[in-house]
Design a protein around this motif. Structure first.
Motif, PDB file in Angstrom:
ATOM      1  N   TYR A  12      47.473  55.300   6.581  1.00 31.34           N
ATOM      2  CA  TYR A  12      48.019  54.042   5.898  1.00 31.34           C
ATOM      3  C   TYR A  12      48.400  53.093   7.069  1.00 31.34           C
ATOM      4  CZ  TYR A  12      52.042  51.211   4.272  1.00 31.34           C
ATOM      5  OH  TYR A  12      52.811  50.165   3.992  1.00 31.34           O
ATOM      6  N   LYS A  15      44.804  51.156   7.770  1.00 33.33           N
ATOM      7  CA  LYS A  15      44.298  50.452   6.815  1.00 33.33           C
ATOM      8  C   LYS A  15      45.123  49.254   6.862  1.00 33.33           C
ATOM      9  CE  LYS A  15      41.881  53.922   4.392  1.00 33.33           C
ATOM     10  NZ  LYS A  15      41.806  54.474   3.053  1.00 33.33           N
ATOM     11  N   THR A  16      46.447  49.406   6.749  1.00 30.49           N
ATOM     12  CA  THR A  16      47.308  48.176   6.692  1.00 30.49           C
ATOM     13  C   THR A  16      47.096  47.180   7.836  1.00 30.49           C
ATOM     14  OG1 THR A  16      48.823  49.410   5.440  1.00 30.49           O
ATOM     15  CG2 THR A  16      49.514  47.404   6.121  1.00 30.49           C
ATOM     16  N   TYR A  24      50.820  42.212  10.697  1.00 28.56           N
ATOM     17  CA  TYR A  24      51.486  43.625  10.290  1.00 28.56           C
ATOM     18  C   TYR A  24      52.527  43.860  11.245  1.00 28.56           C
ATOM     19  CZ  TYR A  24      51.566  48.530   9.897  1.00 28.56           C
ATOM     20  OH  TYR A  24      52.057  49.803   9.743  1.00 28.56           O
ATOM     21  N   THR A  58      51.790  56.125  -0.855  1.00 29.31           N
ATOM     22  CA  THR A  58      51.079  55.301   0.108  1.00 29.31           C
ATOM     23  C   THR A  58      49.927  54.288  -0.280  1.00 29.31           C
ATOM     24  OG1 THR A  58      49.790  56.953   1.056  1.00 29.31           O
ATOM     25  CG2 THR A  58      51.808  56.749   2.200  1.00 29.31           C
ATOM     26  N   ASP A  59      49.211  54.926  -1.235  1.00 26.53           N
ATOM     27  CA  ASP A  59      48.016  53.969  -1.816  1.00 26.53           C
ATOM     28  C   ASP A  59      48.699  52.806  -2.605  1.00 26.53           C
ATOM     29  OD1 ASP A  59      45.236  53.526  -2.266  1.00 26.53           O
ATOM     30  OD2 ASP A  59      45.801  54.017  -4.466  1.00 26.53           O
ATOM     31  N   ARG A  62      50.482  50.289  -0.046  1.00 26.13           N
ATOM     32  CA  ARG A  62      49.526  49.502   0.836  1.00 26.13           C
ATOM     33  C   ARG A  62      49.156  48.246  -0.003  1.00 26.13           C
ATOM     34  NH1 ARG A  62      46.458  53.228   2.080  1.00 26.13           N
ATOM     35  NH2 ARG A  62      44.683  52.820   0.616  1.00 26.13           N
ATOM     36  N   ARG A  63      48.689  48.673  -1.346  1.00 28.66           N
ATOM     37  CA  ARG A  63      48.350  47.392  -2.275  1.00 28.66           C
ATOM     38  C   ARG A  63      49.592  46.491  -2.351  1.00 28.66           C
ATOM     39  NH1 ARG A  63      48.094  46.684  -7.954  1.00 28.66           N
ATOM     40  NH2 ARG A  63      46.454  45.134  -8.445  1.00 28.66           N
ATOM     41  N   GLU A  65      52.139  45.970  -0.053  1.00 35.75           N
ATOM     42  CA  GLU A  65      52.573  45.344   1.099  1.00 35.75           C
ATOM     43  C   GLU A  65      51.273  44.258   1.585  1.00 35.75           C
ATOM     44  OE1 GLU A  65      53.831  46.590   5.504  1.00 35.75           O
ATOM     45  OE2 GLU A  65      52.903  47.842   4.244  1.00 35.75           O
ATOM     46  N   VAL A  66      49.976  44.645   1.272  1.00 34.60           N
ATOM     47  CA  VAL A  66      49.150  43.505   1.822  1.00 34.60           C
ATOM     48  C   VAL A  66      49.154  42.456   0.952  1.00 34.60           C
ATOM     49  CG1 VAL A  66      46.529  43.261   1.777  1.00 34.60           C
ATOM     50  CG2 VAL A  66      47.347  45.410   2.650  1.00 34.60           C
TER      51      VAL A  66
END
Length: 299
Positions: A12, A15-16, A24, A58-59, A62-63, A65-66
């Motif tokens: 996670y 990728k982030t 970040y 986490t999937d 992450r979406r 948060e991005v």
């Protein structure tokens, strides 16, 4: 074979970090590691349940948060630039220079070009902000991203929607409810983003449409009222009032009534029914012929 939870968290983070680059921060990763330690020590979840929880959470996180940090970055930069540039333009325009030099290297000419560039930059920034709708997306993503972080800790603390039903209930009993809650947040984000993209929120266009509709309605109302007024006036005109009874009953018009608008006065009934007056010569001729015939018979 179950996957290590630290591996999921590291994936996670990588990728982030690759998407957000310099924007970040590892605060979310630290929170996930704290939640992982607490789950390992104080919950009755099975290894597969822990793996599924962290993989799906986490999937989605992450979406969220991005998108949240990307829109937050552009919204903050565009808002600050627009406000500061507007103040600079106002300050520069307030400087009065009476010299009318045509030299492009003069201070007055430089200030004019700086004002022009700032004005163009403000317009371009406002156009991009309106097109991508950074302000509305920022508010939406901030709300949902905060709510998603809150759901995990409410589940671990067993408060709110995850409150214990009795003293024997555990985290495994509320795990399905937790999954349904985070999926609901994910679907809500998709629906709201689609509605933001599809909705026409141009105030100038809506104002023009409303003004055009109201003007058309007012024009239609005025035309309708004029037609109704002319019809009622024609129906109540004196010629219609006086002519109606004459055609039906035949008596002369009332002396006290209004005079007719046009044309000669109405002719009385006897004059219309009788012909021209008799000529007196015809009567004299008939009496003369009778007396002549009597004279001949006597002879």
């Amino acid at each position: 074979m179950p996957v290590n939870l630290d591996t999921i968290i590291d994936e996670y983070a990588s990728k982030t970090r690759s998407i957000l680059k310099c924007r970040y921060k590892s605060i979310t990763v630290q929170k996930l590691r704290q939640a992982k330690l607490w789950i390992d020590e104080h919950t009755d979840l099975q290894p597969r349940e822990k793996e599924l929880l962290f993989m799906r959470y986490t999937d989605i996180l992450r979406r969220f948060e991005v998108q949240y940090k990307t829109n937050s970055y552009y919204y903050t930069i565009s808002t600050i630039f627009t406000n500061v540039a507007s103040l600079l333009v106002t300050a520069i325009l307030s400087i009065k220079d009476d010299s009318c030099s045509e030299d492009i290297t003069s201070p007055a000419s430089s200030l004019w070009w700086i004002t022009w560039l700032l004005s163009i930059s403000i317009s371009i920034t406002a156009t991009f902000s309106s097109f991508y709708k950074w302000d509305r997306k920022y508010i939406l993503l901030f709300t949902l991203y905060t709510k998603l972080e809150q759901e995990l800790w409410m589940f671990l603390e067993q408060v709110g929607h995850y409150k214990r039903d009795n003293e024997y209930s555990h985290h495994s009993d509320k795990l399905s409810h937790f999954f349904s809650r985070i999926e609901l947040l994910n679907r809500r984000l998709n629906d709201n983003l689609a509605s933001i993209e599809d909705k026409d929120d141009d105030p100038a266009r809506q104002k023009n449409q409303q003004s055009g509709t109201s003007a058309a309605s007012e024009q239609f109302s005025e035309t309708d009222s004029e037609n109704n007024g002319s019809s009622s006036a024609a129906a109540l005109s004196p010629s219609h009032v006086s002519g109606g009874p004459q055609l039906l009953s035949g008596p002369p018009p009332i002396s006290g009534g209004p005079p007719p608008i046009s044309g000669p006065p109405p002719i009385s009934g006897p004059q219309l029914l009788s012909g021209p007056p008799p000529i007196s010569g015809i009567t004299i001729t008939e009496s003369s012929s009778t007396s002549i015939e009597e004279t001949k018979s006597d002879l």
